[in-house]
Design a protein around this motif. Sequence first.
Motif, PDB file in Angstrom:
ATOM      1  N   ARG A 194       1.023  -1.334  -0.019  1.00 47.16           N
ATOM      2  CA  ARG A 194      -0.024   0.023   0.040  1.00 47.16           C
ATOM      3  C   ARG A 194       0.898   1.314   0.204  1.00 47.16           C
ATOM      4  N   VAL A 239      -4.268   2.753  -4.593  1.00 49.96           N
ATOM      5  CA  VAL A 239      -3.937   1.801  -3.432  1.00 49.96           C
ATOM      6  C   VAL A 239      -5.025   0.660  -3.206  1.00 49.96           C
ATOM      7  N   THR A 275      -7.017  -2.912   1.914  1.00 48.73           N
ATOM      8  CA  THR A 275      -6.855  -3.889   2.786  1.00 48.73           C
ATOM      9  C   THR A 275      -8.044  -4.678   3.137  1.00 48.73           C
TER      10      THR A 275
END
Length: 195
Positions: free
Chosen positions: A162, A172, A175
């Motif tokens: 990231r 990015v 997550t």
Amino acid sequence: TGCRIRDPGAAEVNCWGALAPRQDGLKQYAASKFVWAEGFVTDHLFISHASEDEAVVGRIVEYLEGRGVACWIAGRDIPPRAIYAEAITEGIRQCSACAVIVSKAANASAAIKRELELASHYGKAFIPIRVDSTEPGPGLDYYLRNTQWINYGRDGNRALDRIADHQAGRPVQATPAYSPAPQPPSSSPSNLVRP
């Protein structure tokens, strides 16, 4: 020796900070000015960490630099004979962001608190990198509480991707949120097999 740099309009300086007069002799570098060795990238990530975390920091830096993110760490990037405080200040001034390795040792480090104060003074963004479950103490919390965390302790190199993607200007990847372990199938009557 191939370890020389030039500053436009100034003296030629070797990587140990020694002055070599420019051929036209118009001006000399100020002796107090810190000069970076050839190839130094000013758009680097300053890594603020406790010396006790050197092993994990080494793995993080190796991975990030393998992904093209220039990192600056004091133990490696301050040349011999440089004045430590000046080198740290210049490393922070020239960085694109300050990554802070959050750990128990970091909470106890007076040097990290000084680095955070300096980075804040220069308006640098913080990237807290959590390497374990340690919560930041008051001296770190003041600077890091409102910034997005990178959880290296939980996500490993995927968390560092990231940072690399952001530094390179790539989108990015989110997550994945924590998800609990799968539960065994329900033993409700609808799932039971009747004889």
